[in-house]
Design a protein around this motif. Structure first.
Motif, mmCIF file in Angstrom:
data_model
loop_
_atom_site.group_PDB
_atom_site.id
_atom_site.type_symbol
_atom_site.label_atom_id
_atom_site.label_comp_id
_atom_site.label_asym_id
_atom_site.label_seq_id
_atom_site.Cartn_x
_atom_site.Cartn_y
_atom_site.Cartn_z
ATOM 1 N N GLY A 1 -66.608 38.299 14.519
ATOM 2 C CA GLY A 1 -67.093 37.076 15.343
ATOM 3 C C GLY A 1 -66.581 37.163 16.577
ATOM 4 O O GLY A 1 -67.258 36.432 17.637
ATOM 5 N N GLY A 2 -65.575 37.731 16.915
ATOM 6 C CA GLY A 2 -65.049 38.103 18.339
ATOM 7 C C GLY A 2 -64.380 36.734 18.847
ATOM 8 O O GLY A 2 -64.395 35.634 18.232
ATOM 9 N N ARG A 3 -63.846 36.631 19.975
ATOM 10 C CA ARG A 3 -63.082 35.552 20.568
ATOM 11 C C ARG A 3 -63.999 34.344 20.685
ATOM 12 O O ARG A 3 -63.340 33.313 20.456
ATOM 13 C CB ARG A 3 -62.628 35.776 21.973
ATOM 14 C CG ARG A 3 -61.849 34.945 22.603
ATOM 15 C CD ARG A 3 -61.074 35.288 24.116
ATOM 16 N NE ARG A 3 -60.365 33.962 24.412
ATOM 17 C CZ ARG A 3 -59.090 33.857 24.603
ATOM 18 N NH1 ARG A 3 -58.422 35.144 24.375
ATOM 19 N NH2 ARG A 3 -58.523 32.966 24.912
ATOM 20 N N ILE B 1 -55.795 38.261 15.341
ATOM 21 C CA ILE B 1 -57.393 38.339 16.030
ATOM 22 C C ILE B 1 -57.485 39.531 16.967
ATOM 23 O O ILE B 1 -58.374 40.099 16.817
ATOM 24 C CB ILE B 1 -57.323 36.919 16.568
ATOM 25 C CG1 ILE B 1 -57.435 35.820 15.440
ATOM 26 C CG2 ILE B 1 -58.461 36.650 17.297
ATOM 27 C CD1 ILE B 1 -56.981 34.315 16.003
ATOM 28 N N PRO B 2 -56.680 39.414 17.955
ATOM 29 C CA PRO B 2 -56.908 40.669 18.845
ATOM 30 C C PRO B 2 -57.119 42.121 18.211
ATOM 31 O O PRO B 2 -57.879 42.978 18.498
ATOM 32 C CB PRO B 2 -55.825 40.678 19.751
ATOM 33 C CG PRO B 2 -54.570 39.741 19.317
ATOM 34 C CD PRO B 2 -55.442 38.875 18.353
ATOM 35 N N LEU C 1 -58.217 36.520 9.421
ATOM 36 C CA LEU C 1 -58.291 36.392 10.741
ATOM 37 C C LEU C 1 -58.709 37.693 11.541
ATOM 38 O O LEU C 1 -59.366 37.800 12.477
ATOM 39 C CB LEU C 1 -56.989 36.020 11.229
ATOM 40 C CG LEU C 1 -56.471 34.434 10.724
ATOM 41 C CD1 LEU C 1 -55.063 34.412 11.152
ATOM 42 C CD2 LEU C 1 -57.463 33.552 11.338
ATOM 43 N N TYR C 2 -58.270 38.901 10.791
ATOM 44 C CA TYR C 2 -58.654 40.178 11.534
ATOM 45 C C TYR C 2 -60.244 40.303 11.515
ATOM 46 O O TYR C 2 -60.829 40.545 12.295
ATOM 47 C CB TYR C 2 -57.934 41.213 10.687
ATOM 48 C CG TYR C 2 -58.613 42.654 10.962
ATOM 49 C CD1 TYR C 2 -58.300 43.517 11.796
ATOM 50 C CD2 TYR C 2 -59.522 43.291 9.887
ATOM 51 C CE1 TYR C 2 -58.809 44.786 12.206
ATOM 52 C CE2 TYR C 2 -59.883 44.341 10.177
ATOM 53 C CZ TYR C 2 -59.440 45.150 11.240
ATOM 54 O OH TYR C 2 -59.997 46.353 11.346
ATOM 55 N N TRP C 3 -60.673 40.122 10.111
ATOM 56 C CA TRP C 3 -62.366 40.034 10.050
ATOM 57 C C TRP C 3 -62.827 39.115 10.954
ATOM 58 O O TRP C 3 -64.116 39.473 11.459
ATOM 59 C CB TRP C 3 -62.773 39.709 8.543
ATOM 60 C CG TRP C 3 -62.277 41.158 7.659
ATOM 61 C CD1 TRP C 3 -62.139 42.213 8.118
ATOM 62 C CD2 TRP C 3 -61.799 40.881 6.218
ATOM 63 N NE1 TRP C 3 -61.838 42.902 6.875
ATOM 64 C CE2 TRP C 3 -61.698 42.110 5.914
ATOM 65 C CE3 TRP C 3 -61.733 39.869 5.310
ATOM 66 C CZ2 TRP C 3 -61.259 42.553 4.516
ATOM 67 C CZ3 TRP C 3 -61.223 40.038 3.933
ATOM 68 C CH2 TRP C 3 -60.833 41.339 3.692
ATOM 69 N N ALA C 4 -62.515 37.963 11.062
ATOM 70 C CA ALA C 4 -63.142 36.979 11.957
ATOM 71 C C ALA C 4 -62.962 37.319 13.575
ATOM 72 O O ALA C 4 -64.023 37.471 14.167
ATOM 73 C CB ALA C 4 -62.170 35.510 11.940
ATOM 74 N N GLY C 5 -62.069 38.079 13.863
ATOM 75 C CA GLY C 5 -61.743 38.860 15.225
ATOM 76 C C GLY C 5 -62.805 40.014 15.204
ATOM 77 O O GLY C 5 -63.693 40.132 16.308
ATOM 78 N N LYS D 1 -54.185 28.829 22.987
ATOM 79 C CA LYS D 1 -52.910 29.323 23.655
ATOM 80 C C LYS D 1 -52.400 30.471 22.772
ATOM 81 O O LYS D 1 -52.156 31.307 23.415
ATOM 82 C CB LYS D 1 -51.920 28.242 23.786
ATOM 83 C CG LYS D 1 -50.597 28.815 24.317
ATOM 84 C CD LYS D 1 -49.515 27.499 24.416
ATOM 85 C CE LYS D 1 -48.877 27.350 23.139
ATOM 86 N NZ LYS D 1 -47.663 26.336 23.142
ATOM 87 N N GLN D 2 -52.366 30.360 21.345
ATOM 88 C CA GLN D 2 -52.080 31.531 20.774
ATOM 89 C C GLN D 2 -52.938 32.850 20.689
ATOM 90 O O GLN D 2 -52.339 33.674 20.793
ATOM 91 C CB GLN D 2 -51.971 31.021 19.225
ATOM 92 C CG GLN D 2 -51.089 29.872 18.838
ATOM 93 C CD GLN D 2 -51.045 29.359 17.578
ATOM 94 O OE1 GLN D 2 -52.101 28.640 17.127
ATOM 95 N NE2 GLN D 2 -50.336 29.509 16.467
ATOM 96 N N ILE D 3 -54.119 32.541 20.868
ATOM 97 C CA ILE D 3 -55.159 33.640 21.106
ATOM 98 C C ILE D 3 -54.835 34.399 22.353
ATOM 99 O O ILE D 3 -54.760 35.338 22.368
ATOM 100 C CB ILE D 3 -56.748 33.051 20.806
ATOM 101 C CG1 ILE D 3 -56.791 32.643 19.576
ATOM 102 C CG2 ILE D 3 -57.606 34.408 21.175
ATOM 103 C CD1 ILE D 3 -58.207 32.003 19.420
ATOM 104 N N ASP D 4 -54.714 33.555 23.450
ATOM 105 C CA ASP D 4 -54.215 34.293 24.697
ATOM 106 C C ASP D 4 -53.247 34.957 24.721
ATOM 107 O O ASP D 4 -52.819 36.165 25.052
ATOM 108 C CB ASP D 4 -54.222 33.087 25.594
ATOM 109 C CG ASP D 4 -55.435 32.329 26.112
ATOM 110 O OD1 ASP D 4 -56.515 32.890 25.861
ATOM 111 O OD2 ASP D 4 -55.239 30.934 26.754
ATOM 112 N N LEU D 5 -51.963 34.568 23.923
ATOM 113 C CA LEU D 5 -50.656 35.037 24.268
ATOM 114 C C LEU D 5 -50.854 36.576 23.170
ATOM 115 O O LEU D 5 -50.306 37.357 23.338
ATOM 116 C CB LEU D 5 -49.682 34.157 23.568
ATOM 117 C CG LEU D 5 -48.329 34.616 23.658
ATOM 118 C CD1 LEU D 5 -47.773 34.888 25.070
ATOM 119 C CD2 LEU D 5 -47.178 33.147 22.963
#
Length: 197
Positions: free
Chosen positions: A74-76, A123-124, A67-71, A91-95
């Motif tokens: 790949g970004g949001r 992700i963030p 997930l870290y590498w995807a962020g 919603k999870q990404i936003d929070l």
């Protein structure tokens, strides 16, 4: 759904320690269930504690690194489009982004114990290009106790391991409260240091 979970777990059990790591990496089934089943296999003498803890730590860490590498790469937009395939909602990404902005890199550790943001917080961290070394260290530090807890509970429950979520509530609630308190203390210390500069 129950039949699907049992068939996946049966397949993973044939792979031994690698099955635990793989089950956590692909995150098709919640980590609590995979580790609970791992604990049951320990109770049956199929696996040993040290190997299961190592496999659980590796699998849990790599699941977050994906997930870290995807962020990171790949970004949001990439995650909003494909996140649903790894059970990550907008919603999870936003929070998790809001938490990361507010509390900083230390939230990578504390958020691991809190539902909703637990998985998405990676992700963030990737989007913000957080140091991979620091990210991995915080993640491993949180994954180890989580792995040990659910392996232990699965072992204690034995053949009743499938009730792990209900049984674990009495243990996870104090952990969640403790993580929130520690997170607040960390945030206050961090803010105090910033104000003193």
């Amino acid at each position: 759904m129950k039949e699907f979970i049992f068939s996946v777990l049966e397949f993973l059990s044939e792979l031994g320690y690698f099955g635990i790591a793989l089950g956590l990496m692909i995150e098709v089934i919640p980590s609590e269930i995979v580790l609970g089943y791992g604990g049951y296999m320990i109770s049956e003498g199929i696996l040993g504690y040290p190997g299961a803890i190592i496999a659980g730590t590796i699998g849990g860490t790599f699941a977050q690194l994906f997930l870290y590498w995807a962020g990171y790469y790949g970004g949001r937009p990439f995650l909003e489009k494909y996140g649903k395939y790894v059970l990550i909602k907008k919603k999870q990404i936003d929070l998790s982004e809001e938490w990361f902005r507010k509390y900083g890199v230390g939230v990578i550790f504390f958020a691991r114990f809190i539902p909703v943001v637990r998985h998405a917080i990676s992700i963030p961290a990737g989007i913000a290009k957080m140091s991979a070394t620091k990210f991995t260290l915080y993640t491993v530090a949180a994954v180890i106790p989580w792995t040990i807890l659910f392996l232990y509970l699965g072992h204690a429950l034995g053949e009743n391991w499938s009730h792990i979520k209900e049984y674990a509530a009495q243990y996870t609630m104090p952990i969640i409260i403790g993580a929130v308190i520690l997170g607040v203390i960390y945030f206050l210390i961090k803010k105090n240091k910033e104000n003193n500069y």
